[in-house]
Enzyme design. Sequence first.
Site, mmCIF file in Angstrom:
data_model
loop_
_atom_site.group_PDB
_atom_site.id
_atom_site.type_symbol
_atom_site.label_atom_id
_atom_site.label_comp_id
_atom_site.label_asym_id
_atom_site.label_seq_id
_atom_site.Cartn_x
_atom_site.Cartn_y
_atom_site.Cartn_z
ATOM 1 N N ASP A 73 0.855 -1.176 0.000
ATOM 2 C CA ASP A 73 0.000 0.000 0.000
ATOM 3 C C ASP A 73 0.902 1.239 0.000
ATOM 4 O O ASP A 73 2.067 1.178 0.374
ATOM 5 C CB ASP A 73 -0.942 -0.008 1.213
ATOM 6 C CG ASP A 73 -2.151 0.898 1.001
ATOM 7 O OD1 ASP A 73 -2.142 1.687 0.031
ATOM 8 O OD2 ASP A 73 -3.101 0.818 1.795
ATOM 9 N N GLU B 26 -10.174 7.586 4.164
ATOM 10 C CA GLU B 26 -9.103 7.093 5.036
ATOM 11 C C GLU B 26 -9.098 7.805 6.392
ATOM 12 O O GLU B 26 -10.141 8.066 6.975
ATOM 13 C CB GLU B 26 -7.749 7.191 4.314
ATOM 14 C CG GLU B 26 -7.753 6.333 3.023
ATOM 15 C CD GLU B 26 -6.400 6.187 2.383
ATOM 16 O OE1 GLU B 26 -5.435 5.884 3.079
ATOM 17 O OE2 GLU B 26 -6.313 6.352 1.144
HETATM 18 C C1 BGC Z 1 -5.018 3.171 0.340
HETATM 19 C C2 BGC Z 1 -5.300 2.058 -0.641
HETATM 20 C C3 BGC Z 1 -5.183 2.560 -2.044
HETATM 21 C C4 BGC Z 1 -3.848 3.214 -2.262
HETATM 22 C C5 BGC Z 1 -3.670 3.792 -3.645
HETATM 23 C C6 BGC Z 1 -3.748 3.900 0.027
HETATM 24 O O1 BGC Z 1 -3.598 5.005 0.855
HETATM 25 O O2 BGC Z 1 -4.932 2.629 1.641
HETATM 26 O O3 BGC Z 1 -6.559 1.503 -0.403
HETATM 27 O O4 BGC Z 1 -5.372 1.507 -2.947
HETATM 28 O O5 BGC Z 1 -3.649 4.245 -1.316
HETATM 29 O O6 BGC Z 1 -4.412 4.909 -3.819
HETATM 30 C C1 BGC Z 2 -4.090 7.830 -0.964
HETATM 31 C C2 BGC Z 2 -3.712 8.138 -2.361
HETATM 32 C C3 BGC Z 2 -3.772 9.634 -2.402
HETATM 33 C C4 BGC Z 2 -2.759 10.195 -1.424
HETATM 34 C C5 BGC Z 2 -2.923 11.657 -1.212
HETATM 35 C C6 BGC Z 2 -2.934 8.235 -0.100
HETATM 36 O O1 BGC Z 2 -3.050 7.814 1.226
HETATM 37 O O2 BGC Z 2 -4.474 6.528 -0.846
HETATM 38 O O3 BGC Z 2 -4.499 7.551 -3.321
HETATM 39 O O4 BGC Z 2 -3.606 10.131 -3.676
HETATM 40 O O5 BGC Z 2 -2.761 9.608 -0.153
HETATM 41 O O6 BGC Z 2 -2.210 12.378 -2.084
#
Ligand code: BGC
Ligand code: BGC
Length: 808
Positions: free
Chosen positions: A313, A513
């Site tokens: 991740d 998130e």
């Molecule tokens: C998230 C994932 C996601 C990835 C890519 C991460 O922060 O936990 O679920 O697939 O970012 O965007």
């Molecule tokens: C997310 C990404 C996102 C980024 C913020 C990550 O935690 O999962 O998909 O683009 O944070 O820029």
Amino acid sequence: MRVTRFAACAAVLLAAVAPAATPRLHWPSVHSQVPADPALEARVNRILAGMSLDEKVGQVIQADISSATPDDIRKYKLGSILAGGNSSPGGNEEARPSDWLALVDRYWDAGMSADWHGEKIPLMFGIDAVHGHANVVGATVFPHNIGLGATRDPALIKQIGAVTAEEMAVTGVDWDFSPTIAVPRDDRWGRTYEGYSEDPSVQRLYAPAMVEGLQGKAGTKEFLAPGKVIATVKHFVGDGGTAGGKDQGDNPSSDRAIRDVHGAGYPPAIQAGVQSVMASYSSIRGEKMHGNRSLLTDALKGDMHFDGLVVGDWNGHGQVPGCSTTSCPASLNAGLDMFMAPDSWKGLYDNTLKQVQSGEIPMARLDDAVRRVLRVKLRAGLFREGRPSSRPFGGKFDRLGSPDHRAVARQGVRESLVLLKNNGNLLPLKPQLNLLVAGDGADNIPKQAGGWTITWQGTDIDNSDFPHGESIWSGIRRDVEAAGGHATLSADGSFTAKPDAAIVVFGENPYAEMVGDRPTLEYSPADKKDLELLRKLRAAGVPVVSVFLSGRPLWVNPELNASDAFVAAFLPGSEGGGVADVLFRKANGAINHDFHGRLSFSWPKRGDQGPLNVGDKGYDPLFRFGFGLRYADKRELGHLSEIRPPRSSTGADGLYFARGATPPGWSLAPSGGASVRSIDRHGQEDTRLVTFTGDGEQAFTLTAAQPLDLSRETNGQLSLLVDYRVDQKPAAPVYIGLDQTRLRVSGALAATGHWQTLALPLGCFAHAGADMTKISRPFSIGTAGKMQIAISDIRIASATGPQDKCAW
Ligand code: BGC
Ligand code: BGC
């Protein structure tokens, strides 16, 4: 004395001879339905044999489009690229579908231009299409998983997967980071809505259905055929069980609960042939999943015979003890096959290369990881499919949000609505009414779509970003007017002629998130305007139907008391018309669609009820798992307790200074001779006007009640946001600080007299040396010269747009 010494000796002896731990708990022995393919395996081996070490390392790294250009791909021969939640073509979140396809083509070309000793290894492009291909303007946006859980309809789930795959294929994207098969157990978690249910029986049915929808059925010729994409089950494992519902936190469960509750969807997904598994940010009893060999390798690849690839991740490897985002042999050695290294890929590439050369990462482990990546690419047809735009669905833009696709989403909306209260059988309404439609969610597609929509947080967008979508209000108006009734939209609920009934649409604003983590389950603790609106309508004698938009069950007893009927609509997505389909009778009086949804999460009786899950000892919800009224049910809900939970704010819920107040125990104060007074911006002394006199270093500082751990916010690329207005220009450099570190911001303070927002990436402070795990002073502004500045808001949030600026 002698006894003590003997005891010490015995302890040493015991430690030396005792078995290291209790034997590992085995996971079900399952086998993927993807048939063995010796020719494909031979080809994998042939390609691998021809690869140099640096080429192999490139294959196990995935970068993000915001940090790696097609030229980087050409040069480093990376295995994959992703577009994260805030990444888009040219940094434009509202880019057209054709811009997406052109972007994917450019990366593809870069991948294919590399010289691989006679083989061309295509690049794999990944995205979070977690409720439809929702990063792209114009795509069909489905209800989030929590709503789909309420439908209990695996056939529909499979259809949704198929539509999502086809819309992804239109823009050339190969790989979906979906479905999330987390089993959220504490609804304070900001990702609760990404889970289908608190009870794994639902994941067991849905995980294979969604995988088959996205990839096609394993063992048939639709499997990963054109128009299908690679699916990912995530986040392995235990993400839904962290203590306190803290995102990226620690899951204290037993190994048995990890397997049988949190892991329940994995065996059936693997059987259905899922090709990728994403490791979880979270830890299990203190051990980070990105370094957990026993689960990533022994359970997943051993017991469950998973032969696809394990992807990390977003910089998750950097959280393993001893690792950083640019160096983590422990993750690869534990069984990760591809690092998700959005912005850290280059340093990671160099370090991983050295670690293989030194033997810290065994060559056999790297070979196994590369083999898995190549196997998935071959199975997915990437080697034969050609340029994304030339593939059968490439560029068929009329398939995005097409009427047949939206019909599937609208069916999903209808089936996901859960009727919690229907006193006096107010519903279904007849459409021939004089109806008032109120609430800030009534004509608000972003709010009904939630996070992971166009932008990561689902914020900074409006109805115009959904060219094919329909708000709940437009669906209602259409039905009512067609039947000869009259509907009026009035967000604040004001009216001149008293309506026959009101539908009030309200609820949580979008989040994703950790931004969605909450200290209690009370709905909107700081702002009771929705409740006031319901009460006002009730007091005027207007029957009230509440349509509640939320990413989780919340404590809404006061709102339930103030409503005659109450519908939990969760986050229905772009097809708001599905709500009217169920709320109204047909023009001739017959029932159109009855309610179908049943809660897949227990609904709390108290705001501080804590984890509440079906099967718990002393289970005492307001509405039990599986609850959902039908039109024929005659059940009156009596008056509910309105005692609010004590506000157990940790202070770390993102909002530090707003509406003139800081969290309990915090302070916001001047020092060194600066002075401050309260003024109005929106009203009620919500703003501090700070005057720096120029007599030496002066500051205005926010101090938290206890040190804050901002490391996950930093990893999520969040920023410190400050709303300010300069009244007198600074005469000397000005700095904004986090504990001891500070960034120069003078350049942003030149214009006077109007409100602006400054976004300071937390990563800049981390880079400057701040220990993000314990921040005591999350904001300060200081200067040695004269200046006058008004500040109305200080918060941690995601800022869209370029975020790489650390100084002004
Ligand atoms: C998230 C994932 C996601 C990835 C890519 C991460 O922060 O936990 O679920 O697939 O970012 O965007
Ligand atoms: C997310 C990404 C996102 C980024 C913020 C990550 O935690 O999962 O998909 O683009 O944070 O820029």
